[in-house]
Every structure is written in C-alpha cells, then in structure tokens.
Enzyme design. Structure first.
Site, short mmCIF file in Angstrom:
data_model
loop_
_atom_site.label_atom_id
_atom_site.label_comp_id
_atom_site.label_asym_id
_atom_site.label_seq_id
_atom_site.Cartn_x
_atom_site.Cartn_y
_atom_site.Cartn_z
N ILE A 16 0.79 -1.18 -0.01
CA ILE A 16 0.02 -0.01 -0.12
C ILE A 16 0.93 1.37 -0.14
CG2 ILE A 16 -0.33 0.16 2.42
CD1 ILE A 16 -3.02 1.16 2.20
N GLY A 20 -1.50 8.58 -0.60
CA GLY A 20 -2.64 7.98 -1.66
C GLY A 20 -3.25 9.60 -1.81
N GLY A 22 -6.84 11.31 -1.34
CA GLY A 22 -8.09 11.04 -0.72
C GLY A 22 -9.35 11.76 -1.62
N TYR A 52 -19.16 9.28 -0.13
CA TYR A 52 -18.44 10.62 -0.98
C TYR A 52 -19.33 10.90 -2.00
CZ TYR A 52 -14.42 9.03 2.21
OH TYR A 52 -13.62 9.00 3.24
N ASN A 165 -12.33 4.26 11.74
CA ASN A 165 -12.85 4.89 13.13
C ASN A 165 -13.31 4.01 14.25
OD1 ASN A 165 -12.98 7.86 11.75
ND2 ASN A 165 -14.45 6.97 10.38
N SER A 217 -7.62 19.02 7.90
CA SER A 217 -8.89 19.29 7.25
C SER A 217 -9.21 20.75 7.12
CB SER A 217 -9.86 18.48 7.84
OG SER A 217 -11.00 18.50 7.07
N THR A 268 -6.38 20.23 -6.62
CA THR A 268 -5.61 21.27 -7.16
C THR A 268 -4.50 20.64 -7.63
OG1 THR A 268 -6.52 22.96 -5.70
CG2 THR A 268 -4.64 23.53 -6.82
N ASN A 275 1.99 17.33 -2.72
CA ASN A 275 1.76 16.41 -1.51
C ASN A 275 2.35 14.88 -1.87
OD1 ASN A 275 0.14 18.11 -0.29
ND2 ASN A 275 -1.90 17.32 -1.00
#
EC number: 1.1.1.2
Length: 327
Positions: A16, A20, A22, A52, A165, A217, A268, A275
């Site tokens: 993995i 990644g 999001g 989403y 979560n 966030s 963007t 990132n």
C-alpha cells in the site's frame, strides 16, 4: 515527471503506497480530473467511499488512466473503498460492495473498510432521520457485519478488508472473531491527534495504520474561528522554510517517517503534486519529536447534525460511538 513512491506491506503481501489521494469532499465535476492528474504524476493509491457520492467519477478517471494500452496496469493501483452505515446488515454487505465496484468500473478492490463501527437504519437513505433531525440507528453488531465482509475476500471481490474509525477495544472485538484479519485501520491522524498508542497497537497486531485529514482538514465546512490551525504552527512553518518545502509536505513527511499511510485530499494540481513529493528529504529525529510534541488529542472530524435547531455531534449518543475511549 513521476515521483518514486514508498510502500507499507499488508499481512496479505499487498503493498500500500504511503501517500494516496483522498477523495472526501472532492466535488463531482472536479474529482475525475484530480484522480487522472494524480495517477499521471505517480500516485498509485486512491482512497474512496460510497458516502462521498463521487465513485462514478473516480471510476471514469481510473478507466481512462489504467489499462494495458495506457502504460499503467490495474495491479499497480491500490484502490480502497468503504461500506456505509446503512448497509451493515449481513444481507446488504455484498450488494453494497458490488454497487461500489460497478461505479468504479472495477472487478475487485484492493481494500474494503467498514467506515464506522455503528449501523444506521437499513435502506437506501444514507442519513435516515428521526423527526427531530437525529439519525435513525440500527443495532446490527459490527462483528456480524465483519463476518459478511470476510465472504467478500473469499469471493475475490476485495483482496483485503479493514476498519475505519474503530477504537482499540472495538478492534480487539473484531480480531477475537475474525477468520480474515483486518489489514488496515484508517482514522484521523495529524500532529494535533498523533494517535501514538493506537499506532503502536496496530503495528503490534499486524495492521497497517492509515491517517485521514493529515493536514488538519483546513477546508472543513464546520470550521470555527477559534479552532487551532495546523498549517500555521510556527515550528512547521520554520521547517518548511529550512527544507524549501510547503507546510503540508512537512506534515506528510512526518507521517511517512512514522510508517503512517496518509491520504491528503486535493483537487488542485499543484497541491496534488506537492503532497506526493515527500520522498526526497528527511526530518531529523529532533524535528520528528518537535512535531510529535504538538499533540493535544484534538479531533477535527466529528460529524455534526442539527437536532431541534442545535448543532450536536451526530453519533455521540450511540453505544458504539468510538471516540469516548482514550484510544
């Protein structure tokens, strides 16, 4: 233009990527181009979820970017999605995944996560509500949901399954009955919510740890003026200047060095690329500790709803709400 990527290895043997893309809060109309651009500059990990509301567009982007004639094979791209709360009943789980696969135009997922430990009322309403605005819950046990998810691995619909979560006690619960172990835990994680105990627990039990909202966030709609702003921390700004990097790159590098998978969201192009460019420098041990010392157990992502005209945490009253435990 592509950047080399580093990986963690799941107990299944799958790799993995540590960074990644999001897709939460990525609006339809923007997310397709974002995913295509990300795959073009070297991303090999896309994080999705049914709730989403944009998996169809993500699927179009993957279809247009991946294939034998495009120089990028399906096996090279790690795709995650998540089971939403209204589909926890064991009879609904396979249908939910098949809907996601149809929207993503894929034959299988690399990873399928249970998005939250508690269930909403069965049906097609994503957020079923009572007259006062509170959520209608269902008492399906997450262990029963997990057993249904295990069948998906045996059917070849997903290569691995995991949790999102969940707290330590709830993960223990799952492990105690699992014949297919959880491969990943995905939770909020950044310097203000360092999650050191939960990371140590996961690594000791063979789970790869993924952090969402690694940049705090900043685009959340419920942001309050008094909330601390991670990207404005003086120490982070100073390190960014020292290395000629952005504040976001410093935060992501900190996670990479902790072996925490991160899934920053952006639509963007410049930020998507930035990132990802976190594998060409390293933070010193002292800098790692300075960033870690920012921890204040501050949680940005607590879903809110309006009940009787007041804004309240959406699920805090549910007996399976995960954030009442220390970790």
């Amino acid at each position: 233009m592509a950047t080399a990527v580093e990986y963690e290895t799941l107990y299944t043997g799958q790799k993995i990527p540590l960074i990644g893309l999001g897709t939460w809060k990525s609006a339809p109309g923007q997310v397709k181009d974002a995913v295509k651009y990300a795959l073009g500059v070297g991303y090999r990990h896309i994080d999705c979820a049914f709730v989403y509301g944009n998996e169809t567009e993500v699927g179009e982007a993957i279809k247009e970017s991946v294939g034998s004639d495009k120089g990028l094979s399906r096996e090279e791209v790690f795709v995650t999605s998540k089971l939403w709360n209204n589909k926890h009943h064991p009879d609904d789980v396979e249908c939910a995944l098949r809907k996601t696969l149809q929207d993503l135009q894929l034959d299988y997922l690399d990873l399928y996560l249970m998005h939250w430990p508690y269930a909403f009322k069965r049906g097609d309403q994503i957020f079923p509500q009572n007259p006062d605005g509170s959520v209608q819950y269902d008492l399906t046990d997450y262990k029963d949901t997990w057993k249904a998810m295990e069948k998906l691995v045996k059917q070849g619909l997903t290569k691995a399954i995991g949790l999102s979560n969940f707290n330590k006690r709830q993960i223990d619960d799952i492990i105690s009955i699992a014949t297919v172990k959880p491969a990943v835990l995905q939770v909020e994680c950044h310097p203000y919510l360092a999650q050191n105990e939960l990371i140590a627990y996961c690594h000791a039990h063979g789970l790869v740890f993924t952090g969402y909202s690694p940049l705090g966030s900043p685009d959340r709609s419920w942001r309050k003026p008094e909330d601390p702003v991670l990207l404005e921390e003086p120490g982070i700004i100073a390190m960014a200047k020292k290395y000629g990097k952005s504040e976001a790159q410093i935060l992501l590098r900190w996670q990479v060095q902790r072996k925490v998978v991160s899934i920053p969201k952006s639509v963007t192009p410049t930020r998507i690329l930035q990132n990802f460019q976190v594998f060409d420098f390293s933070l010193s041990e002292e800098e790692m500790q300075l960033i870690g010392a920012l921890n204040k157990n501050w949680r940005y992502i607590i879903p809110l709803i309006t009940v009787n005209g007041k804004s309240v945490p959406r699920d805090a009253g549910h007996p399976l709400y995960p954030f009442n435990d220390p970790y």
